[in-house]
Scaffold this motif. Sequence first.
Motif, PDB file in Angstrom:
ATOM      1  N   PHE A  43      -1.827   0.057   7.572  1.00 21.59           N
ATOM      2  CA  PHE A  43      -1.543  -1.891   6.847  1.00 21.59           C
ATOM      3  C   PHE A  43      -2.758  -1.560   7.375  1.00 21.59           C
ATOM      4  O   PHE A  43      -3.461  -2.517   6.091  1.00 21.59           O
ATOM      5  CB  PHE A  43      -1.037  -2.759   8.056  1.00 21.59           C
ATOM      6  N   ALA A  44      -3.629  -1.352   8.086  1.00 15.54           N
ATOM      7  CA  ALA A  44      -5.262  -1.455   7.387  1.00 15.54           C
ATOM      8  C   ALA A  44      -5.721  -1.270   6.514  1.00 15.54           C
ATOM      9  O   ALA A  44      -7.212  -1.798   5.760  1.00 15.54           O
ATOM     10  CB  ALA A  44      -5.747  -0.521   8.689  1.00 15.54           C
TER      11      ALA A  44
ATOM     12  N   LEU B 249      -3.561  -8.019  10.067  1.00 21.50           N
ATOM     13  CA  LEU B 249      -3.191  -7.428  10.872  1.00 21.50           C
ATOM     14  C   LEU B 249      -3.914  -7.435  12.809  1.00 21.50           C
ATOM     15  O   LEU B 249      -2.761  -8.007  13.434  1.00 21.50           O
ATOM     16  CB  LEU B 249      -4.219  -4.883  10.898  1.00 21.50           C
TER      17      LEU B 249
ATOM     18  N   ASP C 248     -11.196  -7.454   5.351  1.00 19.54           N
ATOM     19  CA  ASP C 248     -10.571  -7.600   4.205  1.00 19.54           C
ATOM     20  C   ASP C 248      -9.264  -8.442   4.722  1.00 19.54           C
ATOM     21  O   ASP C 248      -8.681  -8.400   5.844  1.00 19.54           O
ATOM     22  CB  ASP C 248     -10.120  -6.723   2.879  1.00 19.54           C
ATOM     23  N   ASP C 249      -8.260  -8.782   3.711  1.00 21.63           N
ATOM     24  CA  ASP C 249      -7.136  -9.953   4.030  1.00 21.63           C
ATOM     25  C   ASP C 249      -6.367  -8.990   5.009  1.00 21.63           C
ATOM     26  O   ASP C 249      -5.625  -9.457   5.886  1.00 21.63           O
ATOM     27  CB  ASP C 249      -6.133 -10.590   2.932  1.00 21.63           C
ATOM     28  N   TYR C 250      -5.905  -7.823   4.641  1.00 18.77           N
ATOM     29  CA  TYR C 250      -4.907  -7.326   5.479  1.00 18.77           C
ATOM     30  C   TYR C 250      -4.932  -6.587   6.550  1.00 18.77           C
ATOM     31  O   TYR C 250      -4.577  -7.172   7.832  1.00 18.77           O
ATOM     32  CB  TYR C 250      -4.676  -5.845   4.174  1.00 18.77           C
ATOM     33  N   THR C 251      -6.324  -6.317   6.799  1.00 20.30           N
ATOM     34  CA  THR C 251      -7.081  -6.349   8.046  1.00 20.30           C
ATOM     35  C   THR C 251      -6.390  -7.512   8.660  1.00 20.30           C
ATOM     36  O   THR C 251      -6.132  -7.287  10.241  1.00 20.30           O
ATOM     37  CB  THR C 251      -8.376  -5.519   8.033  1.00 20.30           C
TER      38      THR C 251
ATOM     39  N   THR D 240      -4.740  -9.759  -3.104  1.00 20.40           N
ATOM     40  CA  THR D 240      -4.187  -7.867  -2.940  1.00 20.40           C
ATOM     41  C   THR D 240      -2.634  -8.746  -2.439  1.00 20.40           C
ATOM     42  O   THR D 240      -1.865  -7.811  -2.120  1.00 20.40           O
ATOM     43  CB  THR D 240      -4.772  -7.860  -1.653  1.00 20.40           C
TER      44      THR D 240
ATOM     45  N   PHE E 159      -4.192  -0.694   3.720  1.00 23.36           N
ATOM     46  CA  PHE E 159      -3.096  -2.023   2.525  1.00 23.36           C
ATOM     47  C   PHE E 159      -4.218  -2.071   0.633  1.00 23.36           C
ATOM     48  O   PHE E 159      -3.875  -2.506   0.409  1.00 23.36           O
ATOM     49  CB  PHE E 159      -2.090  -3.059   2.987  1.00 23.36           C
TER      50      PHE E 159
ATOM     51  N   ARG F 174       2.864   0.126  -0.885  1.00 21.58           N
ATOM     52  CA  ARG F 174       2.629  -1.030  -0.214  1.00 21.58           C
ATOM     53  C   ARG F 174       4.768  -1.366   0.389  1.00 21.58           C
ATOM     54  O   ARG F 174       4.777  -1.451   2.145  1.00 21.58           O
ATOM     55  CB  ARG F 174       1.760  -1.944  -0.103  1.00 21.58           C
TER      56      ARG F 174
END
Lengths: 226, 226
Positions: free
Chosen positions: A114-115, B161, B155-158, A206, A117, A125
């Motif tokens: 996930f990190a 998370l 970034d947005d995903y990190t 994203t 992604f 994804r």
Amino acid sequence: MSRRSGILEFAVLGLLRESPMHGYELRKRLNTSLGVFRAFSYGTLYPCLKSLVANGWLIEETGGAPEGAPAAALTGRRAKIVYRLTASGKEHFEELLAHSGPDAWEDEHFGVRFAFFGQTSRDVRMRVLEGRRSRLEERLEKMRTSLARTRERLDDYTLELQRHGMESVEREVRWLNELIESERAGRDQRAPDPAEQGEKDQSGDTGGLPRHRGGSRPDPSDDTTT
Amino acid sequence: MSRRSGILEFAVLGLLRESPMHGYELRKRLNTSLGVFRAFSYGTLYPCLKSLVANGWLIEETGGAPEGAPAAALTGRRAKIVYRLTASGKEHFEELLAHSGPDAWEDEHFGVRFAFFGQTSRDVRMRVLEGRRSRLEERLEKMRTSLARTRERLDDYTLELQRHGMESVEREVRWLNELIESERAGRDQRAPDPAEQGEKDQSGDTGGLPRHRGGSRPDPSDDTTT
DNA sequence: TTCGTCATGTAATGGGTTACATGATTAC
DNA sequence: GTAATCATGTAACCCATTACATGACGAA
């Protein structure tokens, strides 16, 4: 060749793709950015780095700061051994990113996947998110039936533990639902190669993550560290 | 003497205190009642049992069902090796129960400790719960400051998370708050030795756990197992 | 009689930590 | 000059899993 953990290898490759770093800093990043889930010691990291070098996926840059200006790694302090991703290393990471096998959504792997992604294509994804969700749902199923069978024999504390455990899983499922939902809504936008971004606009689309408010916001007024 | 994991030892002793069992069943119980958190394989369990026997904490009962009627262990199928807690084993478990050192509230230990809260004295329960809570709170603190420092670079995903991770921890803290609250409210009621209970009334007043409704209730109409 | 599950074990291997050994650089 | 932190490594150990070997029992 031996001594590779999969998850660590993946994370190292991914972090080094953003910018070259030396081991010490790599470990810190591993234990903050990604490390909500996992903490690695030097005894794990350094041998792993060596093996990645042996595979030709990394090169060591010793001595004085190379021209390639490794960004934050050198602010103030000179690094000893800077690891840089090679072309074949990058290629290898790309392959790992594209894989969406069943292990990708196990507890240990999912977080790291996930990190990254931001570098992952939208269909991968989706597969990973959905795989994770169904994994959790089948776990939930097991818990429910097992609880139904043993309910009477269990004391209040065990019951409460079970209940809380199930609620945690249910909560993660809801989270995944939200994520999957917004992945569906957003268009396919694979993030550009971070190493080649320069000062480009990074107003990341994203996939469009859900907005969250309240709780978990860091107090912007405390920067009392370092 | 070697080959002991602490947590497994504790759980085995605790389960055997309720009633004698053989390894196979022990493992199932380990992976349902307690095993929301941890699953052990035979390769771990059997050697551990042997070492517990070597310590004099367990005895093996081989051959035909002994008079002591080991309850559920023998319904239908005859067990091969039934493990029974010895007096010194019971004593040892009692000691382990009384310990509330810092490791008791680490991730791996806490779940198992909690599962045996029914046999734990109220003050130890309190110490463990509060220890766990402050452990989580300091973790939260670290996450917050680290996030404050790196917020822009992520970034947005990190970020998402991170946010979800923090929310999970915050949620556990709230859970602990509830538990601590109701421990404070309830009077000290150490559950009686389960092995000597017979058919006694077990309407447990184990400190008065908070009541929860909605979510996580097993569907009573599906018993399609076995 | 064969298949599934119950049941017990062990050797090889994996994946990781701890403790240790070493030394450079910075802040005070 | 000395303490803290940065920085790199290794050997010994720990905990647990995997794969394997073995066999009993019950149901189809």
